[in-house]
Scaffold this active site. Structure first.
Site, PDB file in Angstrom:
ATOM      1  CG  ASP A 168      -8.015   4.786   6.708  1.00 27.73           C
ATOM      2  OD1 ASP A 168      -7.535   5.588   7.533  1.00 27.73           O
ATOM      3  OD2 ASP A 168      -8.713   5.140   5.742  1.00 27.73           O
ATOM      4  CD  GLU A 210     -14.411  18.231   2.977  1.00 27.45           C
ATOM      5  OE1 GLU A 210     -13.654  18.915   3.664  1.00 27.45           O
ATOM      6  OE2 GLU A 210     -14.069  17.160   2.460  1.00 27.45           O
ATOM      7  N   GLY A 249      -0.348   4.342   0.159  1.00 21.81           N
ATOM      8  CA  GLY A 249      -1.198   5.453   0.595  1.00 21.81           C
ATOM      9  C   GLY A 249      -0.397   6.331   1.540  1.00 21.81           C
ATOM     10  CG  PHE A 250      -2.147   9.826   3.311  1.00 18.67           C
ATOM     11  CD1 PHE A 250      -1.537  11.029   3.027  1.00 18.67           C
ATOM     12  CD2 PHE A 250      -3.423   9.603   2.820  1.00 18.67           C
ATOM     13  CE1 PHE A 250      -2.172  12.002   2.273  1.00 18.67           C
ATOM     14  CE2 PHE A 250      -4.075  10.569   2.070  1.00 18.67           C
ATOM     15  CZ  PHE A 250      -3.449  11.768   1.795  1.00 18.67           C
ATOM     16  N   GLY A 285       0.821  -1.212   0.000  1.00 20.55           N
ATOM     17  CA  GLY A 285       0.000   0.000   0.000  1.00 20.55           C
ATOM     18  C   GLY A 285       0.849   1.253   0.000  1.00 20.55           C
ATOM     19  CB  ALA A 344      -4.428  12.077   5.605  1.00 17.91           C
TER      20      ALA A 344
HETATM   21  C1  LIG Z   1     -13.539  10.790   0.126  1.00 20.63           C
HETATM   22  C2  LIG Z   1     -12.573  10.824   1.257  1.00 20.63           C
HETATM   23  C3  LIG Z   1     -12.306  12.027   1.908  1.00 20.63           C
HETATM   24  C4  LIG Z   1     -11.396  12.079   2.963  1.00 20.63           C
HETATM   25  N1  LIG Z   1     -11.137  13.281   3.555  1.00 20.63           N
HETATM   26  C5  LIG Z   1     -10.189  13.365   4.514  1.00 20.63           C
HETATM   27  C6  LIG Z   1      -9.825  14.632   5.079  1.00 20.63           C
HETATM   28  O1  LIG Z   1     -10.385  15.664   4.728  1.00 20.63           O
HETATM   29  N2  LIG Z   1      -8.837  14.652   6.020  1.00 20.63           N
HETATM   30  C7  LIG Z   1      -8.191  13.510   6.424  1.00 20.63           C
HETATM   31  O2  LIG Z   1      -7.271  13.581   7.245  1.00 20.63           O
HETATM   32  N3  LIG Z   1      -8.517  12.301   5.931  1.00 20.63           N
HETATM   33  C8  LIG Z   1      -9.502  12.199   4.987  1.00 20.63           C
HETATM   34  N4  LIG Z   1      -9.834  10.973   4.456  1.00 20.63           N
HETATM   35  C9  LIG Z   1      -9.231   9.759   5.041  1.00 20.63           C
HETATM   36  C10 LIG Z   1      -7.817   9.527   4.541  1.00 20.63           C
HETATM   37  O3  LIG Z   1      -7.766   9.624   3.149  1.00 20.63           O
HETATM   38  C11 LIG Z   1      -7.374   8.144   5.029  1.00 20.63           C
HETATM   39  O4  LIG Z   1      -7.405   8.132   6.436  1.00 20.63           O
HETATM   40  C12 LIG Z   1      -5.970   7.812   4.543  1.00 20.63           C
HETATM   41  O5  LIG Z   1      -5.947   7.743   3.145  1.00 20.63           O
HETATM   42  C13 LIG Z   1      -5.508   6.477   5.140  1.00 20.63           C
HETATM   43  O6  LIG Z   1      -4.227   6.191   4.662  1.00 20.63           O
HETATM   44  P1  LIG Z   1      -3.763   4.680   4.440  1.00 20.63           P
HETATM   45  O7  LIG Z   1      -2.364   4.752   3.994  1.00 20.63           O
HETATM   46  O8  LIG Z   1      -4.124   3.864   5.613  1.00 20.63           O
HETATM   47  O9  LIG Z   1      -4.690   4.161   3.249  1.00 20.63           O
HETATM   48  P2  LIG Z   1      -4.848   4.678   1.765  1.00 20.63           P
HETATM   49  O10 LIG Z   1      -4.378   6.069   1.630  1.00 20.63           O
HETATM   50  O11 LIG Z   1      -6.251   4.358   1.384  1.00 20.63           O
HETATM   51  O12 LIG Z   1      -3.850   3.745   0.935  1.00 20.63           O
HETATM   52  C14 LIG Z   1      -4.027   2.364   0.830  1.00 20.63           C
HETATM   53  C15 LIG Z   1      -3.255   1.872  -0.384  1.00 20.63           C
HETATM   54  O13 LIG Z   1      -3.236   0.468  -0.367  1.00 20.63           O
HETATM   55  C16 LIG Z   1      -3.449  -0.041  -1.669  1.00 20.63           C
HETATM   56  N5  LIG Z   1      -3.990  -1.398  -1.525  1.00 20.63           N
HETATM   57  C17 LIG Z   1      -5.139  -1.763  -0.903  1.00 20.63           C
HETATM   58  N6  LIG Z   1      -5.279  -3.092  -0.934  1.00 20.63           N
HETATM   59  C18 LIG Z   1      -4.199  -3.595  -1.595  1.00 20.63           C
HETATM   60  C19 LIG Z   1      -3.783  -4.898  -1.954  1.00 20.63           C
HETATM   61  N7  LIG Z   1      -4.478  -5.981  -1.625  1.00 20.63           N
HETATM   62  N8  LIG Z   1      -2.639  -5.049  -2.647  1.00 20.63           N
HETATM   63  C20 LIG Z   1      -1.904  -3.957  -3.001  1.00 20.63           C
HETATM   64  N9  LIG Z   1      -2.254  -2.682  -2.686  1.00 20.63           N
HETATM   65  C21 LIG Z   1      -3.382  -2.513  -1.982  1.00 20.63           C
HETATM   66  C22 LIG Z   1      -4.413   0.964  -2.298  1.00 20.63           C
HETATM   67  O14 LIG Z   1      -4.333   0.931  -3.717  1.00 20.63           O
HETATM   68  C23 LIG Z   1      -3.903   2.278  -1.699  1.00 20.63           C
HETATM   69  O15 LIG Z   1      -2.953   2.900  -2.534  1.00 20.63           O
HETATM   70  C24 LIG Z   1     -10.749  10.884   3.391  1.00 20.63           C
HETATM   71  C25 LIG Z   1     -11.006   9.669   2.748  1.00 20.63           C
HETATM   72  C26 LIG Z   1     -11.913   9.641   1.683  1.00 20.63           C
HETATM   73  C27 LIG Z   1     -12.201   8.325   0.986  1.00 20.63           C
END
Ligand SMILES: Cc1cc2nc3c(=O)[nH]c(=O)nc-3n(C[C@H](O)[C@H](O)[C@H](O)COP(=O)(O)OP(=O)(O)OC[C@H]3O[C@@H](n4cnc5c(N)ncnc54)[C@H](O)[C@@H]3O)c2cc1C
Length: 421
Positions: A296, A167, A10-11, A8, A312
């Site tokens: 998350d 939003e 993501g953030f 992943g 994030a």
């Molecule tokens: C519409 C929306 C609005 C938001 N607004 C806000 C805001 O205003 N402020 C704020 O702080 N937060 C906000 N958030 C929440 C924030 O985006 C998340 O908390 C944050 O992205 C979590 O980071 P993460 O790295 O855990 O997951 P993510 O950023 O979701 O990254 C997960 C990554 O894992 C990859 N992945 C998943 N499963 C697999 C797999 N099996 N194999 C390979 N890759 C995989 C995905 O492709 C992705 O790139 C919002 C979320 C959404 C959906």
């Protein structure tokens, strides 16, 4: 060399990678997408304020200068923790440390059939689909004469009064009541109805009470009907049934819930009700100290014993922390062995010039809040081009009330039905 695999980008995942730059580490970051997505601005893509490329950047490009790291586009499908091995759709890999940062997905609270009739917002496909759906509703309304059908087309129901729902509601209200007004000959886009349903007593339940009330008033000023204490009981084709009424609307948007990605199907771990993995104080999982779950996908408690929200900044801080834990393990670095979240504030925006930032001890709202919100979001966007594009688009739409990315990319034209005409 120590093999570290991050699932992943993501953030959370990106932050781990950026914290492990030493050549002693052999890093692989695997993601099923080739881009990192700035999800907080997805709603602006869905409401035609920004283009997808403004809020996403190729993972390779972000990490291009990190020589100890390989980016693989693939999907994790299995973990064998006894062998320190993972399986993806195309390969198997061995690791010394594994970081699971796979984020979350939409949840319909056991009503999976609702996703056939309502539209969620989690990725770029969702956002561009929703953008087409909203814009096509106005296009179709312009073509037909039946008043009831026009009313249904120009009704937008948003379910869930958290930040995304608030939003979305504000942005659709602004689009219909300020941006599109002079562009249609027959319909009055100002007549569009935007209804926000929230099951709880207040919208933005994690903000302070006064900010929830402020957000509600701001939305109502923009023309959004905010209905709290309204529980959705069923969603079917263009129909939402709640505990108080049944509403017919062409566009139903689901912003009510997320659940963690399905880690439990890959590894035997304990999770909470929404699938987040219970982790140790150092964010490793109870049975394997070389596997970490962050962002998350994990259940981490704050100092009051409440689970940290899916935000994030939480994901980023957990990512940086795990990089430090791994360095401590391998390089004998001194670092804390318990994760603490430092709350840097809670933000939300309502339309183009209202926003608030809640810092606990004080808040900033109104136009100044919006400027603050914009600066913070532009600052955290990755990549110079993205920052510049977003900044330019925002300034342009602020000055002109224009919405930059009003394109319908799915060209399928639905036939008007006989009742529409
Ligand atoms: C519409 C929306 C609005 C938001 N607004 C806000 C805001 O205003 N402020 C704020 O702080 N937060 C906000 N958030 C929440 C924030 O985006 C998340 O908390 C944050 O992205 C979590 O980071 P993460 O790295 O855990 O997951 P993510 O950023 O979701 O990254 C997960 C990554 O894992 C990859 N992945 C998943 N499963 C697999 C797999 N099996 N194999 C390979 N890759 C995989 C995905 O492709 C992705 O790139 C919002 C979320 C959404 C959906």
């Amino acid at each position: 060399m120590h093999k570290i695999i991050i699932i992943g980008a993501g953030f959370a995942g990106l932050q781990v990678a950026k914290g492990l730059t030493s050549s002693l580490f052999d890093l692989i970051i695997i993601d099923k997408h080739n881009y990192h997505l700035f999800q907080p601005l997805l709603y602006q893509v869905a409401t035609a304020g920004l283009s997808p490329a403004d809020i996403a950047l190729p993972i390779r490009n972000i990490l291009r200068s990190q020589k100890n790291l390989k980016v693989i586009m693939d999907e994790l499908i299995g973990i064998n923790p006894q062998l320190n091995q993972i399986t993806t759709r195309n390969n198997t890999y061995f690791y010394d440390f594994l970081i699971l940062a796979t984020g979350s997905e939409l949840s319909y609270f056991g009503h999976e059939q609702w996703k056939n009739f309502s539209y969620g917002l989690k990725n770029i496909e969702d956002a561009t689909f929703l953008r087409g759906k909203i814009l096509k509703a106005f296009e179709k309304a312009e073509r037909i004469k039946n008043k009831k059908a026009i009313e249904k087309l120009m009704k937008f129901v948003i379910i869930g009064g958290g930040p995304t729902g608030v939003e979305m509601a504000g942005a659709i209200a602004e689009l219909s009541k300020k941006v599109l007004t002079k562009e249609f000959a027959t319909i009055d886009t100002k007549a569009a109805q935007i209804i926000l349903f929230e099951a709880g007593a207040n919208i933005l339940p994690t903000a302070s009470h006064s900010l929830s009330i402020y957000a509600k008033n701001s939305l109502e000023k923009l023309g959004v009907k905010v209905q709290c204490n309204t529980v959705v009981q069923n969603i079917s084709e263009s129909l939402v049934e709640t505990n108080t009424e049944t509403i017919e609307a062409e566009t139903i948007i689901w912003c009510a819930g997320v659940k963690a990605s399905p880690l439990k199907s890959w590894i035997n771990v304990k999770t909470d009700k929404i699938g987040r993995v219970f982790v140790n104080e150092d964010l490793s999982i109870p049975t394997y100290s070389n596997i970490f779950v962050i962002g998350d996908a994990s259940h981490v408690k704050d100092k009051n014993g409440k689970p940290l929200p899916g935000l994030a900044p939480v994901a980023k801080q957990e990512g940086s922390f795990v990089a430090e834990v791994i360095k401590r393990n391998i390089l004998n670095y001194k670092s804390q062995n318990k994760f603490y979240y430092s709350n840097k504030g809670y933000f939300a925006t309502i339309g183009r010039s209202e926003a608030f930032a809640d810092f606990g001890r004080f808040t900033i709202k109104g136009r100044i809040g919006w400027i603050f919100w914009s600066v913070i979001h532009i600052y955290f966007l990755i990549g110079f081009r993205n920052r510049l594009m977003v900044f330019t688009n925002w300034v342009w739409s602020y000055l002109t009330f224009g919405k930059g990315a009003r394109l319908i990319t799915d060209h399928k034209i639905e036939k008007n039905s006989s009742i529409d005409i």
